[in-house]
Each structure stands twice: as structure tokens, then as C-alpha cells.
Design a protein around this motif. Structure first.
Motif, mmCIF file in Angstrom:
data_model
loop_
_atom_site.group_PDB
_atom_site.id
_atom_site.type_symbol
_atom_site.label_atom_id
_atom_site.label_comp_id
_atom_site.label_asym_id
_atom_site.label_seq_id
_atom_site.Cartn_x
_atom_site.Cartn_y
_atom_site.Cartn_z
ATOM 1 N N VAL A 289 -28.401 -71.579 102.776
ATOM 2 C CA VAL A 289 -28.562 -72.945 103.289
ATOM 3 C C VAL A 289 -29.896 -73.028 104.016
ATOM 4 O O VAL A 289 -30.138 -72.291 104.979
ATOM 5 N N ILE A 290 -30.769 -73.918 103.551
ATOM 6 C CA ILE A 290 -32.088 -74.090 104.166
ATOM 7 C C ILE A 290 -32.109 -75.446 104.873
ATOM 8 O O ILE A 290 -31.855 -76.473 104.250
ATOM 9 N N ASP A 291 -32.404 -75.416 106.166
ATOM 10 C CA ASP A 291 -32.445 -76.646 106.956
ATOM 11 C C ASP A 291 -33.878 -76.867 107.431
ATOM 12 O O ASP A 291 -34.423 -76.076 108.205
ATOM 13 N N PHE A 292 -34.480 -77.967 106.956
ATOM 14 C CA PHE A 292 -35.853 -78.302 107.322
ATOM 15 C C PHE A 292 -35.848 -79.210 108.543
ATOM 16 O O PHE A 292 -35.701 -80.425 108.447
ATOM 17 N N GLY A 293 -36.000 -78.609 109.704
ATOM 18 C CA GLY A 293 -36.037 -79.358 110.949
ATOM 19 C C GLY A 293 -37.272 -78.987 111.747
ATOM 20 O O GLY A 293 -38.330 -78.697 111.182
ATOM 21 N N THR A 294 -37.149 -79.000 113.072
ATOM 22 C CA THR A 294 -38.249 -78.565 113.924
ATOM 23 C C THR A 294 -38.653 -77.141 113.541
ATOM 24 O O THR A 294 -39.827 -76.814 113.401
ATOM 25 N N ALA A 295 -37.653 -76.294 113.378
ATOM 26 C CA ALA A 295 -37.824 -74.995 112.723
ATOM 27 C C ALA A 295 -37.193 -75.096 111.337
ATOM 28 O O ALA A 295 -36.354 -75.968 111.097
ATOM 29 N N THR A 296 -37.598 -74.227 110.429
ATOM 30 C CA THR A 296 -36.929 -74.141 109.136
ATOM 31 C C THR A 296 -36.053 -72.901 109.167
ATOM 32 O O THR A 296 -36.544 -71.796 109.404
ATOM 33 N N THR B 286 -31.178 -78.990 103.236
ATOM 34 C CA THR B 286 -30.849 -80.159 104.040
ATOM 35 C C THR B 286 -31.973 -80.395 105.042
ATOM 36 O O THR B 286 -32.931 -79.631 105.117
ATOM 37 N N GLY B 287 -31.861 -81.466 105.805
ATOM 38 C CA GLY B 287 -32.909 -81.801 106.770
ATOM 39 C C GLY B 287 -33.828 -82.882 106.231
ATOM 40 O O GLY B 287 -33.914 -83.113 105.026
ATOM 41 N N GLY B 288 -34.521 -83.533 107.146
ATOM 42 C CA GLY B 288 -35.334 -84.693 106.786
ATOM 43 C C GLY B 288 -36.427 -84.427 105.778
ATOM 44 O O GLY B 288 -36.828 -85.329 105.037
ATOM 45 N N LEU B 289 -36.924 -83.194 105.701
ATOM 46 C CA LEU B 289 -38.042 -82.888 104.811
ATOM 47 C C LEU B 289 -37.607 -82.202 103.518
ATOM 48 O O LEU B 289 -38.456 -81.818 102.710
ATOM 49 N N ALA B 290 -36.305 -82.061 103.298
ATOM 50 C CA ALA B 290 -35.834 -81.323 102.124
ATOM 51 C C ALA B 290 -36.343 -81.921 100.823
ATOM 52 O O ALA B 290 -36.763 -81.198 99.908
ATOM 53 N N THR B 291 -36.319 -83.246 100.731
ATOM 54 C CA THR B 291 -36.722 -83.883 99.474
ATOM 55 C C THR B 291 -38.225 -83.800 99.235
ATOM 56 O O THR B 291 -38.683 -84.020 98.108
ATOM 57 N N LEU B 292 -38.997 -83.461 100.258
ATOM 58 C CA LEU B 292 -40.453 -83.397 100.133
ATOM 59 C C LEU B 292 -40.898 -82.337 99.128
ATOM 60 O O LEU B 292 -41.924 -82.489 98.458
ATOM 61 N N PHE B 293 -40.100 -81.271 98.996
ATOM 62 C CA PHE B 293 -40.522 -80.136 98.174
ATOM 63 C C PHE B 293 -39.930 -80.144 96.772
ATOM 64 O O PHE B 293 -40.257 -79.275 95.956
ATOM 65 N N GLU B 294 -39.077 -81.109 96.472
ATOM 66 C CA GLU B 294 -38.396 -81.161 95.171
ATOM 67 C C GLU B 294 -39.360 -81.182 93.988
ATOM 68 O O GLU B 294 -39.147 -80.516 92.980
ATOM 69 N N ARG B 295 -40.411 -81.969 94.122
ATOM 70 C CA ARG B 295 -41.302 -82.215 92.995
ATOM 71 C C ARG B 295 -42.011 -80.959 92.514
ATOM 72 O O ARG B 295 -42.275 -80.798 91.318
#
Length: 260
Positions: free
Chosen positions: A128-135, A223-232
Motif C-alpha cells: 500500500v503506497i500512500d502519497f501524502g506529506t511523506a510517501t 492512495t493519497g492526493g497525488l496517487a493519480t499523478l503518476f498513472e500516466r
């Protein structure tokens, strides 16, 4: 209706859960000095936009990694919703999973809640990877036990450190580059490539190493607010669950109700 609160280092997410489904979610910057009254004024307006009053909320559950923020959230629940806030990881809503690490008491509430939700949603071994203040990268075995993980600087922290340490470098926005090229033609392009593709290289490299160490087929949940940023530009993720922590809080609350 349940009000689930995920208090992180950068933002606090408030979400309404009705019949096991997230009805609404709102985000506010984390400020440990913010009072219960300030939260209440903000929430009252948002509830009104949904056609709801305070009496629609009959339970509050909180997961926080910001201890100083907890008191005012507890006061919010008591003063404005007439309930005692349930605190994830504290009786009567204990984790209900094995924290198989050297210092289980130090595991962040958000990480434990993410493990609960991920295991409920996806069978088998997980990362589980959570992209937050820390990853954070967390390993969950097929029984739902938390086995440990990795803490890395969040991408925004990395960018802040770069800009702060190099006087001539400009502040840029974190976004997916338009080109797949990793040879930048301008300073801004080179910074974006370094931060963005450098971060993807870190993600993919760590996931590869973790999979080898687990030694069994592993599904990767982001998960986390930036998760979709890396999909592409990466196929490292098998699934993206934007609301994993909130879903975990809902699951914990449902288990508590079922046990009564």
C-alpha cells in the motif's frame, strides 16, 4: 450518518459516510491551533450545502497523526454533534489486525487504517503506497497483518528542499510532463523531469525490491492526493483507491456496530 475525520500533517479530510458509502468529502489545511468552533462554522456551511443539519451526524470517528489537533476534534464532536469521538486504535475501536513490527505503538494511525481498508478490498499480499506529506510503502500479508514498510519524503517536500537549497532555481508546480523525454531543454523542464521521473524511479525501484523480499505475488494499491499523478507514466500500481483511509474508518466503525 458517520462523520469520518482523517487528520494528516498537511490536510484534514472530513467525510460523510451513509450506509457504507462516502456521500461527501471536504478538505481543510491542518492547523493544530484551529479551534472546535472554527471547525464547526466551516462544517455547518458545508453541511447546509448538502441540505443537512448537525443532527444528521450521529457518530464521529477520527484517525490522526497530529496529536495536537486531536483535542479540538474531540471537542467538536462533543459540543456540536453531541457524541464522543471514536479514536482509531483506541478502545473501543482497536485495530483488530496484527502489527507485526518491532514498535507497533509507533505505527501511524493513517497507515494502520489504510492496511485495514486495503485488506478488506483486495485479497492476497499487498503493498500500500500512500502519497501524502511523506510517501509511505506498507506491506500487508494475505492474513491482513502489517509487516512493516518504508517512509520516504513526499514529492512536495523534495521539491521544497531543492528550491530552498538552490538560490537560482524557481518554484514549479508538480505535474505530469507533457513529453516522455527525460532530457530537459529549459531549467523548469529539467527540474520537473528530475522531480517527477526521479520519483517514479524511486517508486518502481522500491516496489520491485519489496516484491522480491515478499516472495509471493503482490498487488500494489496506491492512495493519497497525488496517487493519480503518476498513472500516466508508470504501471507500478494495480489499483488506485483515493479514499482508502476514509474507507478504513468506515470499516472500523461498521465492525464496532456489528460487535455490539
Amino acid at each position: 450518518m458517520l462523520l469520518a475525520i482523517d487528520a494528516g500533517n498537511t490536510n484534514i479530510v472530513f467525510a460523510l459516510i451513509e450506509d457504507g458509502k462516502i456521500r461527501s468529502r471536504w478538505r481543510i489545511a491542518t492547523d493544530a491551533r484551529r479551534t472546535a468552533d472554527e471547525y464547526a462554522v466551516w462544517l455547518h456551511q458545508l453541511l447546509a450545502l448538502e441540505g443537512l443539519g448537525r443532527d444528521a451526524i450521529d457518530a464521529v470517528i477520527v484517525a490522526t497523526v497530529v496529536p495536537r489537533a486531536l483535542h479540538n476534534l474531540e471537542v467538536l464532536a462533543q459540543k456540536y454533534f453531541g457524541v464522543d469521538a471514536l479514536i482509531a486504535g483506541r478502545a473501543p475501536v482497536e485495530w483488530g489486525i496484527t502489527l507485526d513490527v518491532a514498535e507497533p505503538q509507533s505505527v501511524g494511525a493513517d497507515r494502520a487504517v489504510n492496511v485495514i481498508a486495503a485488506h478488506s478490498l483486495h485479497p492476497g499480499d499487498l503493498i500500500v503506497i500512500d502519497f501524502g506529506t511523506a510517501t509511505t510503502f506498507d506491506v500487508v500479508d494475505y492474513n491482513g497483518a502489517y509487516k512493516g514498510g518504508i517512509i520516504a519524503p513526499g514529492i512536495n517536500l523534495s521539491l521544497d528542499a531543492l528550491v530552498a537549497a538552490a538560490a537560482k532555481l524557481p518554484r514549479i508546480a508538480i505535474e505530469a510532463p507533457e513529453s516522455d523525454s527525460v532530457v530537459g531543454r529549459t531549467t523548469q523542464d529539467q527540474m520537473l523531469i528530475g522531480i517527477y521521473f526521479g520519483y517514479i524511479a524511486m517508486i518502481e525501484g522500491l516496489v520491485t525490491r519489496m516484491k522480491i523480499e515478499v516472495g509471493r505475488p503482490v498487488k500494489v494499491i496506491a492512495t493519497g492526493g497525488l496517487a493519480t499523478l503518476f498513472e500516466r507514466h508508470s504501471d507500478a500500481f494495480d489499483s488506485i483507491e483515493p479514499d482508502l483511509t476514509i474507507q478504513g474508518l468506515g470499516i472500523m466503525y461498521d465492525r464496532l456496530k456489528a460487535a455490539k
